[in-house]
Design an enzyme around this catalytic site. Structure first.
Site, PDB file in Angstrom:
ATOM      1  N   SER A   1       0.829  -1.193   0.000  1.00 23.00           N
ATOM      2  CA  SER A   1       0.000   0.000   0.000  1.00 23.00           C
ATOM      3  C   SER A   1       0.872   1.254   0.000  1.00 23.00           C
ATOM      4  O   SER A   1       1.661   1.450  -0.913  1.00 23.00           O
ATOM      5  CB  SER A   1      -0.984  -0.036   1.161  1.00 23.00           C
ATOM      6  OG  SER A   1      -2.020   0.897   0.943  1.00 23.00           O
TER       7      SER A   1
ATOM      8  N   LYS B   1       4.170   2.221  -2.454  1.00 15.14           N
ATOM      9  CA  LYS B   1       4.635   3.455  -3.090  1.00 15.14           C
ATOM     10  C   LYS B   1       6.068   3.745  -2.652  1.00 15.14           C
ATOM     11  O   LYS B   1       6.931   4.125  -3.455  1.00 15.14           O
ATOM     12  CB  LYS B   1       3.740   4.632  -2.712  1.00 15.14           C
ATOM     13  CG  LYS B   1       2.241   4.452  -2.890  1.00 15.14           C
ATOM     14  CD  LYS B   1       1.494   5.720  -2.489  1.00 15.14           C
ATOM     15  CE  LYS B   1       0.087   5.471  -1.989  1.00 15.14           C
ATOM     16  NZ  LYS B   1      -0.786   4.778  -2.904  1.00 15.14           N
TER      17      LYS B   1
ATOM     18  N   TRP C   1     -10.044   0.411  -5.535  1.00 17.92           N
ATOM     19  CA  TRP C   1      -9.507   1.668  -5.024  1.00 17.92           C
ATOM     20  C   TRP C   1      -8.076   1.877  -5.499  1.00 17.92           C
ATOM     21  O   TRP C   1      -7.662   3.000  -5.788  1.00 17.92           O
ATOM     22  CB  TRP C   1      -9.589   1.651  -3.500  1.00 17.92           C
ATOM     23  CG  TRP C   1      -9.107   2.875  -2.806  1.00 17.92           C
ATOM     24  CD1 TRP C   1      -8.004   2.980  -2.006  1.00 17.92           C
ATOM     25  CD2 TRP C   1      -9.709   4.173  -2.804  1.00 17.92           C
ATOM     26  NE1 TRP C   1      -7.887   4.263  -1.516  1.00 17.92           N
ATOM     27  CE2 TRP C   1      -8.931   5.006  -1.989  1.00 17.92           C
ATOM     28  CE3 TRP C   1     -10.857   4.701  -3.414  1.00 17.92           C
ATOM     29  CZ2 TRP C   1      -9.227   6.348  -1.778  1.00 17.92           C
ATOM     30  CZ3 TRP C   1     -11.153   6.040  -3.195  1.00 17.92           C
ATOM     31  CH2 TRP C   1     -10.349   6.843  -2.391  1.00 17.92           C
TER      32      TRP C   1
ATOM     33  N   HIS D   1      -7.256  -5.803  -1.077  1.00 17.40           N
ATOM     34  CA  HIS D   1      -6.038  -5.037  -0.850  1.00 17.40           C
ATOM     35  C   HIS D   1      -5.031  -5.820  -0.008  1.00 17.40           C
ATOM     36  O   HIS D   1      -5.388  -6.445   0.988  1.00 17.40           O
ATOM     37  CB  HIS D   1      -6.424  -3.746  -0.114  1.00 17.40           C
ATOM     38  CG  HIS D   1      -5.369  -2.703  -0.094  1.00 17.40           C
ATOM     39  ND1 HIS D   1      -5.065  -1.932  -1.198  1.00 17.40           N
ATOM     40  CD2 HIS D   1      -4.552  -2.271   0.899  1.00 17.40           C
ATOM     41  CE1 HIS D   1      -4.116  -1.069  -0.872  1.00 17.40           C
ATOM     42  NE2 HIS D   1      -3.783  -1.259   0.397  1.00 17.40           N
TER      43      HIS D   1
END
Length: 440
Positions: free
Chosen positions: A279, A283, A372, A422
């Site tokens: 998540s 990044k 998302w 996720h």
């Protein structure tokens, strides 16, 4: 905020687990948007989950110089185009960061203790970010295979909980966590996401290293005064400069300081150190590898917007959602906020971020229900970045057809989408280990 939207703010404040990393053994069950359950808005901003509403967009070209000339050889890429792209990300998304510390100051307080029934050797080191030993610092926890004298490859995994909470090892320093009141407290005995399966990696010949990301920079607005960015703030400065680093760059800078120590450890093969993050830490590891070419490979799980996903698609989370005042503006350079309503003018995008890692291996893992994070957008970014990999003599994805869940596409750029939401699930680790064995 709609209950069928992102993880609730209650969960974030109570367990500090918003966008939390999943461990090897446990799937996080959270209310991310899934098929048929898209929220109308997040932070008062509409959200799109309809492919037909994505519209047309044009990606910035990784193989075209700022002056319009094409990049057709490796020398031009490394000497001209790559530095151009790297500077654009510093200026407009993540912010400029200081260089390495002049002299890495650390305390190796556990220099090799048997762990996990003697299968692993544990090391623990505190890395200081300034001369002030009470100031920002991080604890690096390392496990190496005990059955070899050769320097081992290592997977470095920043975590959302202190090292003590993430492993099943009573010999680990307890450390502290930033709690829901944004105050320091003793690390809990367990993370709500289970434990890292250290023996799994050790048995496959791969060492494990982990740091608590909030040791580097606390993950809340105003946390910079307790983290590394505060060390470099000018005296009396109240607002960040337009191109000043945010939390993601701070975490990436801290991972590079971990690498500084790893290079000093004769038991670790510093040419075979991979990164893994989930998540917002997905990044982070992508940006770390883009900035720091010492990392040999990277696994990014559900990095989404601000990571591998294509911002111009306007699908799922957007720049506007990320930089909304109630969410995560502190994670990025203030310049990034300018493009919230003008994303097509953003000079960078996910395809350029991935291209900065070339020719090193990168694996993007996502979930088909994690709308998302835009799993298709991550795939399309990888497709385009593959042109840079091919220019440098490596294999791209090898297809432009978005695969079904459970169908890995494995090249120097790899993509894998599980059937689910996720983060990671246990079966993902078969893919991760295959990737690590192949490239480390």
């Amino acid at each position: 905020m709609n209950k069928s939207g992102i993880v609730s703010e209650i969960c974030r404040k109570q367990c500090k687990c918003f966008y939390a990393p999943l461990t090897l053994l446990l799937v996080v069950l959270v209310s991310y948007p899934v098929k048929g359950q898209a929220p109308d808005t997040v932070a008062g901003i509409p959200v799109n989950y309809d492919e037909e509403k994505v519209g047309k967009y044009q990606l910035p070209d990784p193989l075209k110089l700022a002056n319009g000339e094409s990049v057709d050889n490796a020398d031009t890429w490394f000497e001209k185009r790559r530095p151009e792209i790297l500077e654009l990300f510093k200026e407009f998304q993540y912010g400029h960061t200081p260089g390495p510390l002049d002299d890495l100051d650390y305390n190796l307080f556990d220099d090799g203790t048997p762990a996990y029934d003697g299968t692993a050797v544990r090391k623990q080191v505190t890395i200081y970010f300034s001369d002030d030993k009470e100031g920002p610092k991080m604890d690096l926890l390392i496990y190496l295979p005990a059955d070899t004298m050769d320097p081992a490859p290592v997977l470095l995994m920043p975590g959302f909980f202190p090292n003590y909470s993430r492993v099943d090892d009573p010999g680990v320093k307890r450390g502290q966590i930033w709690n829901r009141e944004n105050e320091r407290a003793p690390a809990p005995g367990d993370s709500p996401f289970g434990k890292l399966d250290v023996p799994l990696l050790i048995s496959n010949g791969v060492g494990v290293a982990t740091v608590y990301y909030e040791d580097i920079e606390p993950d809340f607005d105003g946390g910079s005064k307790y983290g590394v960015t505060g060390l470099y703030r000018e005296e009396g400065q109240e607002k960040r400069k337009s191109d000043e680093w945010g939390a993601i760059s701070a975490w990436a800078w801290g991972l590079s300081r971990a690498m500084d120590y790893i290079e000093k450890d004769k038991n670790i093969d510093s040419d075979r150190v991979a990164l893994m993050g989930i998540s917002r830490l997905g990044k982070t590891v992508l940006w770390t590898a883009a900035r720091d070419k010492r990392f040999a490979a990277v696994i990014a799980s559900c990095s989404g917007e601000g990571g591998a996903a294509i911002s111009r698609r306007d699908f799922g989370e957007t720049v506007a959602h990320l930089t909304a005042p109630s969410r995560y503006p502190y994670q990025f350079a203030p310049n990034y906020h300018v493009f919230a309503k003008h994303v097509n003018q953003l000079p960078v995008d996910g395809n350029l971020l991935l291209s900065l890692i070339a020719p090193r291996p990168v694996l993007l893992q996502t979930g088909d229900e994690d709308l998302w994070s835009d799993p298709k957008g991550e795939f399309l970014a990888a497709v385009d970045a593959g042109r840079v990999y091919r220019l440098l003599g490596k294999q791209g994805l090898g297809t432009d057809q978005w695969p079904s869940p459970g169908e890995p596409v494995l090249g120097t750029i790899s993509y894998y989408m599980h059937d689910g939401g996720h983060g990671t699930i246990p079966s993902d680790w078969d893919i991760f280990l295959n990737f690590l064995q192949k490239y480390l």
